[in-house]
Design a protein around this motif. Sequence first.
Motif, PDB file in Angstrom:
ATOM      1  N   TYR A 238     -37.814  42.216 -25.465  1.00 30.51           N
ATOM      2  CA  TYR A 238     -37.713  43.020 -24.256  1.00 30.51           C
ATOM      3  C   TYR A 238     -37.119  42.155 -23.149  1.00 30.51           C
ATOM      4  CZ  TYR A 238     -39.315  45.013 -19.831  1.00 30.51           C
ATOM      5  OH  TYR A 238     -39.382  45.480 -18.538  1.00 30.51           O
ATOM      6  N   LEU A 239     -36.147  42.697 -22.422  1.00 34.64           N
ATOM      7  CA  LEU A 239     -35.531  41.957 -21.326  1.00 34.64           C
ATOM      8  C   LEU A 239     -36.419  42.047 -20.095  1.00 34.64           C
ATOM      9  CD1 LEU A 239     -33.182  40.331 -20.145  1.00 34.64           C
ATOM     10  CD2 LEU A 239     -32.046  42.506 -19.645  1.00 34.64           C
ATOM     11  N   LEU A 240     -37.044  40.923 -19.740  1.00 39.89           N
ATOM     12  CA  LEU A 240     -37.936  40.886 -18.571  1.00 39.89           C
ATOM     13  C   LEU A 240     -37.201  41.359 -17.326  1.00 39.89           C
ATOM     14  CD1 LEU A 240     -39.919  37.540 -18.920  1.00 39.89           C
ATOM     15  CD2 LEU A 240     -40.849  39.851 -18.929  1.00 39.89           C
ATOM     16  N   GLY A 241     -37.889  42.141 -16.515  1.00 35.10           N
ATOM     17  CA  GLY A 241     -37.305  42.620 -15.266  1.00 35.10           C
ATOM     18  C   GLY A 241     -36.597  43.945 -15.407  1.00 35.10           C
TER      19      GLY A 241
ATOM     20  N   TRP B  53     -27.725  37.269 -21.351  1.00 35.64           N
ATOM     21  CA  TRP B  53     -28.947  37.451 -22.131  1.00 35.64           C
ATOM     22  C   TRP B  53     -28.566  37.314 -23.591  1.00 35.64           C
ATOM     23  CZ3 TRP B  53     -31.191  42.640 -23.959  1.00 35.64           C
ATOM     24  CH2 TRP B  53     -32.417  42.444 -24.594  1.00 35.64           C
ATOM     25  N   THR B  54     -29.115  36.307 -24.227  1.00 32.93           N
ATOM     26  CA  THR B  54     -28.863  36.101 -25.645  1.00 32.93           C
ATOM     27  C   THR B  54     -30.186  36.296 -26.378  1.00 32.93           C
ATOM     28  OG1 THR B  54     -27.194  34.475 -25.046  1.00 32.93           O
ATOM     29  CG2 THR B  54     -27.896  34.515 -27.343  1.00 32.93           C
ATOM     30  N   PRO B  55     -30.406  37.520 -26.893  1.00 36.70           N
ATOM     31  CA  PRO B  55     -31.689  37.780 -27.559  1.00 36.70           C
ATOM     32  C   PRO B  55     -31.907  36.842 -28.741  1.00 36.70           C
ATOM     33  CG  PRO B  55     -30.461  39.812 -27.209  1.00 36.70           C
ATOM     34  CD  PRO B  55     -29.537  38.688 -26.889  1.00 36.70           C
ATOM     35  N   SER B  56     -33.165  36.543 -28.978  1.00 36.45           N
ATOM     36  CA  SER B  56     -33.520  35.684 -30.110  1.00 36.45           C
ATOM     37  C   SER B  56     -33.349  36.466 -31.405  1.00 36.45           C
ATOM     38  CB  SER B  56     -34.970  35.219 -29.961  1.00 36.45           C
ATOM     39  OG  SER B  56     -35.837  36.328 -30.101  1.00 36.45           O
TER      40      SER B  56
ATOM     41  N   TYR C 223     -42.016  49.620 -36.896  1.00 36.26           N
ATOM     42  CA  TYR C 223     -42.624  49.093 -35.675  1.00 36.26           C
ATOM     43  C   TYR C 223     -42.231  47.628 -35.518  1.00 36.26           C
ATOM     44  CZ  TYR C 223     -46.003  48.184 -31.999  1.00 36.26           C
ATOM     45  OH  TYR C 223     -46.579  47.855 -30.800  1.00 36.26           O
ATOM     46  N   PHE C 224     -41.864  47.279 -34.302  1.00 34.91           N
ATOM     47  CA  PHE C 224     -41.498  45.892 -33.991  1.00 34.91           C
ATOM     48  C   PHE C 224     -42.339  45.400 -32.826  1.00 34.91           C
ATOM     49  CE2 PHE C 224     -37.774  47.825 -35.831  1.00 34.91           C
ATOM     50  CZ  PHE C 224     -37.320  46.870 -36.713  1.00 34.91           C
ATOM     51  N   TYR C 225     -42.968  44.241 -33.006  1.00 39.11           N
ATOM     52  CA  TYR C 225     -43.602  43.570 -31.882  1.00 39.11           C
ATOM     53  C   TYR C 225     -42.498  42.945 -31.052  1.00 39.11           C
ATOM     54  CZ  TYR C 225     -47.990  44.235 -34.288  1.00 39.11           C
ATOM     55  OH  TYR C 225     -49.066  44.801 -34.897  1.00 39.11           O
ATOM     56  N   LEU C 226     -42.654  42.982 -29.729  1.00 39.74           N
ATOM     57  CA  LEU C 226     -41.607  42.488 -28.841  1.00 39.74           C
ATOM     58  C   LEU C 226     -42.002  41.172 -28.192  1.00 39.74           C
ATOM     59  CD1 LEU C 226     -40.768  45.852 -27.034  1.00 39.74           C
ATOM     60  CD2 LEU C 226     -39.478  44.752 -28.874  1.00 39.74           C
ATOM     61  N   SER C 227     -41.119  40.203 -28.288  1.00 33.48           N
ATOM     62  CA  SER C 227     -41.245  39.018 -27.453  1.00 33.48           C
ATOM     63  C   SER C 227     -40.495  39.338 -26.155  1.00 33.48           C
ATOM     64  CB  SER C 227     -40.667  37.785 -28.159  1.00 33.48           C
ATOM     65  OG  SER C 227     -39.307  37.987 -28.471  1.00 33.48           O
ATOM     66  N   THR C 228     -40.480  38.418 -25.221  1.00 36.61           N
ATOM     67  CA  THR C 228     -39.760  38.675 -23.973  1.00 36.61           C
ATOM     68  C   THR C 228     -38.606  37.699 -23.845  1.00 36.61           C
ATOM     69  OG1 THR C 228     -41.313  37.268 -22.789  1.00 36.61           O
ATOM     70  CG2 THR C 228     -41.732  39.633 -22.726  1.00 36.61           C
ATOM     71  N   GLY C 229     -37.532  38.175 -23.256  1.00 39.74           N
ATOM     72  CA  GLY C 229     -36.369  37.337 -23.008  1.00 39.74           C
ATOM     73  C   GLY C 229     -35.934  37.501 -21.569  1.00 39.74           C
ATOM     74  N   GLN C 230     -35.075  36.629 -21.128  1.00 44.24           N
ATOM     75  CA  GLN C 230     -34.562  36.741 -19.767  1.00 44.24           C
ATOM     76  C   GLN C 230     -33.119  36.294 -19.680  1.00 44.24           C
ATOM     77  OE1 GLN C 230     -37.222  34.538 -17.215  1.00 44.24           O
ATOM     78  NE2 GLN C 230     -38.031  33.510 -19.000  1.00 44.24           N
ATOM     79  N   VAL C 231     -32.506  36.693 -18.583  1.00 47.51           N
ATOM     80  CA  VAL C 231     -31.124  36.329 -18.331  1.00 47.51           C
ATOM     81  C   VAL C 231     -31.090  34.861 -17.908  1.00 47.51           C
ATOM     82  CG1 VAL C 231     -29.153  36.740 -16.809  1.00 47.51           C
ATOM     83  CG2 VAL C 231     -30.469  38.669 -17.712  1.00 47.51           C
ATOM     84  N   ALA C 232     -30.195  34.096 -18.522  1.00 49.87           N
ATOM     85  CA  ALA C 232     -29.984  32.688 -18.146  1.00 49.87           C
ATOM     86  C   ALA C 232     -28.490  32.480 -17.979  1.00 49.87           C
ATOM     87  CB  ALA C 232     -30.552  31.758 -19.212  1.00 49.87           C
ATOM     88  N   ASP C 233     -28.104  31.915 -16.866  1.00 46.62           N
ATOM     89  CA  ASP C 233     -26.680  31.682 -16.576  1.00 46.62           C
ATOM     90  C   ASP C 233     -25.874  32.971 -16.687  1.00 46.62           C
ATOM     91  OD1 ASP C 233     -27.133  28.926 -16.220  1.00 46.62           O
ATOM     92  OD2 ASP C 233     -26.961  28.587 -18.385  1.00 46.62           O
ATOM     93  N   GLY C 234     -26.466  34.068 -16.218  1.00 44.37           N
ATOM     94  CA  GLY C 234     -25.755  35.344 -16.202  1.00 44.37           C
ATOM     95  C   GLY C 234     -25.634  36.015 -17.557  1.00 44.37           C
TER      96      GLY C 234
END
Length: 131
Positions: free
Chosen positions: A46-49, A38-41, A25-36
Motif C-alpha cells: 500500500y502506498l502510504l499517504g 515509488w518502486t513497490p517491493s 487475499y494479500f497482506y499489505l506491507s507499506t511503501g512510500q515515494v522516495a526521490d519522486g
Amino acid sequence: ESMLPAPYFDTAIHPIGIKFPGGWYFYLSTGQVADGQWTPSSSAEYLLGSEVRRIIAVPWNQQIDAVIQTLETKAEFRLTMSNNDILTYSMAHIERVPRTQIDIFSGTDPSLVVIIVEPDSDMRWVITCLP
C-alpha cells in the motif's frame, strides 16, 4: 539529551489486506515515494499517504493473470483496514498502461487503484475501483 528524532508512529488508518474477486487475499506491507518514485517491493504493498485515492501494488503471477482475464465490471475488491473495518470497492475499469504513466496516482476522487506489477515489463495492468 538525545539529538535523535522522536519515533514516528503512523496513526492513520490504512489498508492492511486486499481480497480480490474469487477469494485471493494479500497482506499489505507499506511503501512510500522516495526521490519522486515509488518502486513497490516484491510483495503486495500500500502506498502510504494515498488516503483518498488508495493505491495498492500487487506483484504479477500466473494466478493473478487468470483473475485479471476474467474480471467483470462491478467485480468486488475488499480492503481490510488497520482498524478491522472492511471497505468494499467495485471495479469501474481495467486497462494496460505504460509503466511511465503516473497520472493514475493523481486522482482526487475516493477510489481504489490496484496496479499489477510485472518486474520485467514496461506495461502494467491498472484496475480502478469505486466505493
